[in-house]
Design a protein around this motif. Structure first.
Motif, short mmCIF file in Angstrom:
data_model
loop_
_atom_site.label_atom_id
_atom_site.label_comp_id
_atom_site.label_asym_id
_atom_site.label_seq_id
_atom_site.Cartn_x
_atom_site.Cartn_y
_atom_site.Cartn_z
N SER A 19 0.81 -1.22 0.00
CA SER A 19 0.00 0.00 0.00
C SER A 19 0.84 1.27 0.00
O SER A 19 0.36 2.32 -0.42
N ASP A 43 -4.13 -2.45 6.14
CA ASP A 43 -5.13 -1.39 6.22
C ASP A 43 -5.96 -1.37 4.94
O ASP A 43 -5.50 -1.82 3.89
N ASP A 66 -3.83 -8.69 8.37
CA ASP A 66 -2.69 -8.46 9.26
C ASP A 66 -1.77 -9.69 9.19
O ASP A 66 -2.06 -10.73 9.80
N ASN A 93 7.64 -8.45 0.94
CA ASN A 93 8.23 -7.15 1.25
C ASN A 93 7.74 -6.54 2.56
O ASN A 93 8.44 -5.72 3.15
N THR A 193 10.24 6.42 3.19
CA THR A 193 8.93 5.78 3.29
C THR A 193 8.33 6.07 4.67
O THR A 193 8.95 6.77 5.48
N ARG A 198 6.31 4.62 11.49
CA ARG A 198 5.74 3.39 12.07
C ARG A 198 6.62 2.85 13.19
O ARG A 198 6.13 2.26 14.14
N1 LIG Z 1 12.47 2.46 4.51
C1 LIG Z 1 13.71 2.02 4.77
O1 LIG Z 1 14.62 2.80 5.07
C2 LIG Z 1 13.99 0.53 4.68
C3 LIG Z 1 15.35 0.14 4.69
C4 LIG Z 1 15.66 -1.22 4.61
C5 LIG Z 1 14.63 -2.16 4.51
N2 LIG Z 1 13.33 -1.75 4.51
C6 LIG Z 1 12.29 -2.79 4.41
O2 LIG Z 1 11.49 -2.51 3.28
C7 LIG Z 1 10.20 -3.12 3.46
C8 LIG Z 1 9.13 -2.13 3.07
O3 LIG Z 1 9.15 -1.07 4.02
P1 LIG Z 1 8.89 0.44 3.61
O4 LIG Z 1 10.11 1.20 3.94
O5 LIG Z 1 8.33 0.55 2.25
O6 LIG Z 1 7.81 0.84 4.73
P2 LIG Z 1 6.32 1.37 4.69
O7 LIG Z 1 6.16 2.49 3.73
O8 LIG Z 1 6.00 1.60 6.13
O9 LIG Z 1 5.47 0.14 4.12
C9 LIG Z 1 5.17 -0.97 4.89
C10 LIG Z 1 4.10 -1.79 4.17
O10 LIG Z 1 3.88 -2.99 4.92
C11 LIG Z 1 2.51 -3.08 5.27
N3 LIG Z 1 2.35 -3.68 6.57
C12 LIG Z 1 2.87 -3.26 7.76
N4 LIG Z 1 2.47 -4.07 8.74
C13 LIG Z 1 1.71 -5.03 8.15
C14 LIG Z 1 1.01 -6.16 8.65
N5 LIG Z 1 1.01 -6.48 9.96
N6 LIG Z 1 0.31 -6.93 7.78
C15 LIG Z 1 0.27 -6.61 6.47
N7 LIG Z 1 0.92 -5.56 5.93
C16 LIG Z 1 1.62 -4.79 6.78
C17 LIG Z 1 2.00 -1.66 5.27
O11 LIG Z 1 0.59 -1.66 5.07
P3 LIG Z 1 -0.41 -0.93 6.12
O12 LIG Z 1 -0.20 0.54 5.96
O13 LIG Z 1 -1.76 -1.39 5.69
O14 LIG Z 1 -0.02 -1.42 7.49
C18 LIG Z 1 2.76 -1.08 4.08
O15 LIG Z 1 2.10 -1.43 2.89
C19 LIG Z 1 10.15 -3.59 4.91
O16 LIG Z 1 10.39 -4.99 4.96
C20 LIG Z 1 11.30 -2.84 5.57
O17 LIG Z 1 11.85 -3.54 6.67
C21 LIG Z 1 12.99 -0.44 4.58
#
Ligand SMILES: NC(=O)c1ccc[n+]([C@@H]2O[C@H](COP(=O)([O-])OP(=O)(O)OC[C@H]3O[C@@H](n4cnc5c(N)ncnc54)[C@H](OP(=O)(O)O)[C@@H]3O)[C@@H](O)[C@H]2O)c1
Length: 240
Positions: A19, A43, A66, A93, A193, A198
């Motif tokens: 999302s 969500d 979830d 992811n 992001t 979060r």
């Molecule tokens: N951003 C960074 O700096 C970074 C760096 C390294 C790795 N990562 C990794 O990249 C991946 C994506 O993260 P992002 O940075 O894109 O973060 P993000 O924008 O917060 O996205 C997280 C996504 O996961 C979903 N999500 C969270 N909790 C969930 C649950 N319990 N069940 C189903 N869906 C859930 C969220 O949907 P809802 O809004 O509906 O909860 C959202 O679509 C993650 O694995 C993170 O660890 C991120």
């Protein structure tokens, strides 16, 4: 008849955490490559996101669940079964972090990190991979993190979970080397992001510092995935 012959696209791609952020950009990149989509998020915001793809002639299904719970995981499996279409590409992811010194973080927050980043990833991999191996083709992109190989100070369970995903994905890649199924690990650095909000770290230096563009991160991840690379490291120099 393979899946692509039934609907004019290349088949079905599953994206979790679709999302917002990197997952949303992975979905956009897969739609641009003509994959129909199954988008999973916690969500109901995932529903309008799925609707965005219709004008491109892409069928996108939204699953609101979830993934940190058994009920949510069962709902995802049930919804995927009901589609009766093979999954050609899976981007596992979805992930969250819990920020702070380990002794001060509530245990429920740590366990939720493990439930989503580790347990759900393993369960979904167990769901998508056997049919891919049976068919002799398929691609899985695991989102880990550039922090996977390092101590993640103030991120103990998160860093450990990403180390798990990195090791898990690399091992499966090795095991499945002769099956036609390709596994790639995406290891982003700090990316712009909702992750930081979060994780409760919106006022930290990391959250306010330079970040990579999630679209670039996702595009490089998909390029690596379709090139059959083992891993793709991309993003700002600081590690999360
Ligand atoms: N951003 C960074 O700096 C970074 C760096 C390294 C790795 N990562 C990794 O990249 C991946 C994506 O993260 P992002 O940075 O894109 O973060 P993000 O924008 O917060 O996205 C997280 C996504 O996961 C979903 N999500 C969270 N909790 C969930 C649950 N319990 N069940 C189903 N869906 C859930 C969220 O949907 P809802 O809004 O509906 O909860 C959202 O679509 C993650 O694995 C993170 O660890 C991120």
């Amino acid at each position: 008849m393979n899946d692509s012959e039934t609907n004019g696209t290349r088949g079905l791609a599953l994206v979790t955490g679709a999302s917002t952020g990197i997952g949303y950009e992975l979905a956009r990149g897969l739609a641009a490559r003509r994959y129909d989509l199954v988008l999973v998020a916690d969500d109901d915001a995932v529903r309008p996101v799925a609707a965005e793809f219709a004008p491109q002639g892409i069928t996108a299904h939204a699953i609101e669940a979830d993934l940190a719970t058994n009920v949510g995981l069962a709902e995802v499996r049930r919804s995927l079964d009901a589609l009766e279409r093979p999954i050609e590409v899976a981007a596992l992811n979805a992930g969250v972090g819990a920020y702070g010194r380990f002794d001060r973080i509530p245990i429920d927050a740590d366990l939720r990190v493990i439930a989503l980043n580790v347990t759900a990833t393993v369960r979904l991999a167990k769901y998508v991979l056997p049919p891919m191996v049976d068919r002799g083709h398929g691609r899985v992109l695991f989102t880990s993190s550039s922090t996977a190989a390092l101590p993640g100070t103030l991120f103990a369970t998160y860093a450990a979970s990403e180390a798990f995903v990195h090791s898990f994905a690399a091992t499966i890649r090795d095991e499945l080397a002769d099956t036609g199924v390709s596994i790639t690990t995406l290891m982003p650095g700090i990316t712009d992001t909702d992750f930081f909000d979060r994780a409760g770290m919106e006022n930290t230096k990391i959250a306010r510092g330079p970040k990579a563009d999630p679209e670039d991160v996702a595009q490089q991840g998909l390029e690596g995935l379709f090139a059959g690379k083992d891993r793709v490291e991309v993003g700002a120099a600081q590690r999360v």
